[in-house]
Design an enzyme around this catalytic site. Structure first.
Site, PDB file in Angstrom:
ATOM      1  N   LYS A 276     -19.258 -29.190  16.567  1.00 33.65           N
ATOM      2  CA  LYS A 276     -20.291 -28.145  16.579  1.00 33.65           C
ATOM      3  C   LYS A 276     -19.642 -26.845  16.131  1.00 33.65           C
ATOM      4  O   LYS A 276     -19.066 -26.114  16.919  1.00 33.65           O
ATOM      5  CB  LYS A 276     -20.879 -28.001  17.990  1.00 33.65           C
ATOM      6  CG  LYS A 276     -21.869 -26.845  18.124  1.00 33.65           C
ATOM      7  CD  LYS A 276     -23.073 -27.060  17.218  1.00 33.65           C
ATOM      8  CE  LYS A 276     -24.096 -25.943  17.395  1.00 33.65           C
ATOM      9  NZ  LYS A 276     -23.618 -24.661  16.872  1.00 33.65           N
TER      10      LYS A 276
ATOM     11  N   SER B  20     -18.073 -26.808  20.227  1.00 31.70           N
ATOM     12  CA  SER B  20     -18.220 -25.401  19.983  1.00 31.70           C
ATOM     13  C   SER B  20     -17.056 -24.563  20.488  1.00 31.70           C
ATOM     14  O   SER B  20     -15.995 -24.559  19.905  1.00 31.70           O
ATOM     15  CB  SER B  20     -19.529 -24.947  20.607  1.00 31.70           C
ATOM     16  OG  SER B  20     -20.087 -23.929  19.847  1.00 31.70           O
TER      17      SER B  20
ATOM     18  N   ASP C 202      -3.446 -25.234  15.714  1.00 28.72           N
ATOM     19  CA  ASP C 202      -2.949 -24.627  14.477  1.00 28.72           C
ATOM     20  C   ASP C 202      -1.736 -23.744  14.730  1.00 28.72           C
ATOM     21  O   ASP C 202      -0.808 -23.672  13.902  1.00 28.72           O
ATOM     22  CB  ASP C 202      -4.053 -23.811  13.804  1.00 28.72           C
ATOM     23  CG  ASP C 202      -5.075 -24.680  13.078  1.00 28.72           C
ATOM     24  OD1 ASP C 202      -4.905 -25.924  13.083  1.00 28.72           O
ATOM     25  OD2 ASP C 202      -6.035 -24.137  12.518  1.00 28.72           O
TER      26      ASP C 202
END
Length: 418
Positions: free
Chosen positions: A352, A327, A338
């Site tokens: 998650k 999460s 990224d």
């Protein structure tokens, strides 16, 4: 609205924006399963008198959106039939009412959508504050199996030998096959000093085995820091809790003041927490850019942008993750990956990536409902797939038993080469 426009959005102020990131940090650890994503805030009118007295109010209330082909009068027919024909002793009507709501939510088939009656809702709130009784582990549903997402450091679960990825096959001898997540949580948690027996299977172990755990008071310190040789700052981030932002700010200030050679952000076994805290942490590396997208059916992707100071952007960083990273930790790891602000080392994360909306009601009950999914800044889905490390390093059972940490060793090696 085109997607290029949504990337200019800032973190929306709607409600209180206490979105929870996670599975279920149990009071044993409730998932929450934490970035699941929870909005804390809005309340709804109650259907019972004060303190769930059992007096049914607003019996004839209608839904704002009529449901085709559903005659809600049947609910009251069954309700009355049970009340007047059941041969045993009836529970309070409030309990029957809460049970009917829980059944409706369970029918969604989503392990992260859960209705909490008042007592359980209060326990859930206590977990977010970092203090609760239980075994100190987080559980979730993975591949339709009740799974240990992460044991908390120095918790009864960790001391008993539970590891991220362990599958819980039975609780006190009762099979967990098909058991709803919230039911499993209630069965495992309990008062400190009491014992719970779990039947566990583990990858690499031929037969399931039993683990007996004595519950205790759990206090989660969300941030720990150590300075390693070579002036490398090792930050262990246990969760994104209420105290995390303040503690992390101090660590960042100290690291900058010490002119740290490198940063190791250790989010192994971090089950998540609050979305705004995860965004603030990531914002120390990614300033004024997208940290995560929220995707809701029928709407444009919503961008959540960094609101940090970018103080660590120029310091070489390695992020450690494993299959217990879920999460909120996946959001941070995905954003730094990224934006090329860190090298990710370790194992594939839990996966998650769903968003839960958390509604509180006047009677103390609450509803956690999945409403969306998280995507990384490059629009990679987190749900089920998780985050893939740049350098995969497995911590084997042999490493664990010998107290070796090849993942941390790899992080140090990378930073020393910078």
């Amino acid at each position: 609205m085109p997607l290029s426009s949504t990337t200019n959005s800032s973190v929306p102020p709607r409600r209180v924006l206490r979105r929870l990131l996670g599975s279920y940090l149990l009071i044993i650890a409730f998932v929450i399963s934490f970035v699941a994503g929870v909005y804390l805030g809005r309340t709804k009118p109650g259907l019972f008198g004060p303190s769930g007295s059992g007096r049914v109010l607003n019996r004839d209330a209608q839904s704002k959106k009529p449901i085709p082909d559903v005659d809600f009068a049947q609910f009251w027919q069954v309700w009355d039939y049970v009340r007047f024909r059941f041969a045993g002793e009836l529970p309070p009507e409030s309990k029957m009412f809460y049970g009917s709501i829980a059944g409706m939510v369970s029918a969604l088939g989503d392990p992260y959508s859960v209705f909490f009656e008042p007592t359980t809702a209060e326990e859930f709130a206590q977990e977010l504050k970092g203090t609760f009784d239980g075994i100190g582990a987080e559980i979730g549903i993975k591949n339709d199996t009740l799974t240990i997402v992460a044991p908390l450091p120095d918790s009864p679960a960790e001391r008993a030998g539970l590891r991220a990825g362990d599958k819980i096959l039975a609780i006190e001898g009762e099979s967990t096959a098909g058991m709803p997540l919230d039911v499993a949580v209630r069965k495992i948690r309990g008062e400190k000093g009491t014992e719970v027996k779990l039947t566990v299977s583990r990858s690499g172990t031929a037969e399931p085995f039993e683990v007996k755990i004595v519950r205790s008071a759990i206090v989660v310190k969300s941030v720990r820091v150590t300075t390693l040789p070579g002036n490398i700052v090792h930050i262990e981030l246990q969760q994104f809790g209420e105290d995390t932002a303040t503690l992390f700010d101090r660590v960042v200030r100290d690291a900058v003041a010490a002119n740290a050679r490198g940063i190791i952000l250790d989010m192994r076994n971090n089950p998540g927490g609050f979305l705004d805290v995860a965004i603030r942490v990531a914002g120390e590396w990614v300033k004024d850019d997208v940290i995560v997208f929220e995707r809701t059916a029928g709407a444009d992707d919503q961008a959540f942008r960094a609101n940090g100071k970018g103080r660590l952007a120029g310091i070489p960083t390695v992020v450690l993750v494993n299959k217990g990273s879920a999460s909120g930790s996946e959001i941070v790891a995905g954003a730094l990956q990224d934006h090329k602000r860190a090298i990710i080392v370790g194992e594939q994360t839990f996966g998650k990536g769903s968003v839960q909306d958390y509604e509180q009601f006047p009677d103390g009950s609450a509803l956690k409902l999945t409403i969306a999914q998280w995507l990384t800044p490059a629009k990679r889905s987190i749900e089920k797939s998780g985050i893939t490390p740049d350098a995969e390093v497995v911590l084997t059972p042999e490493d664990y038993n010998a107290e070796r940490d090849p993942q941390l060793d790899k992080a140090v090696e990378i930073l020393m080469s910078k």
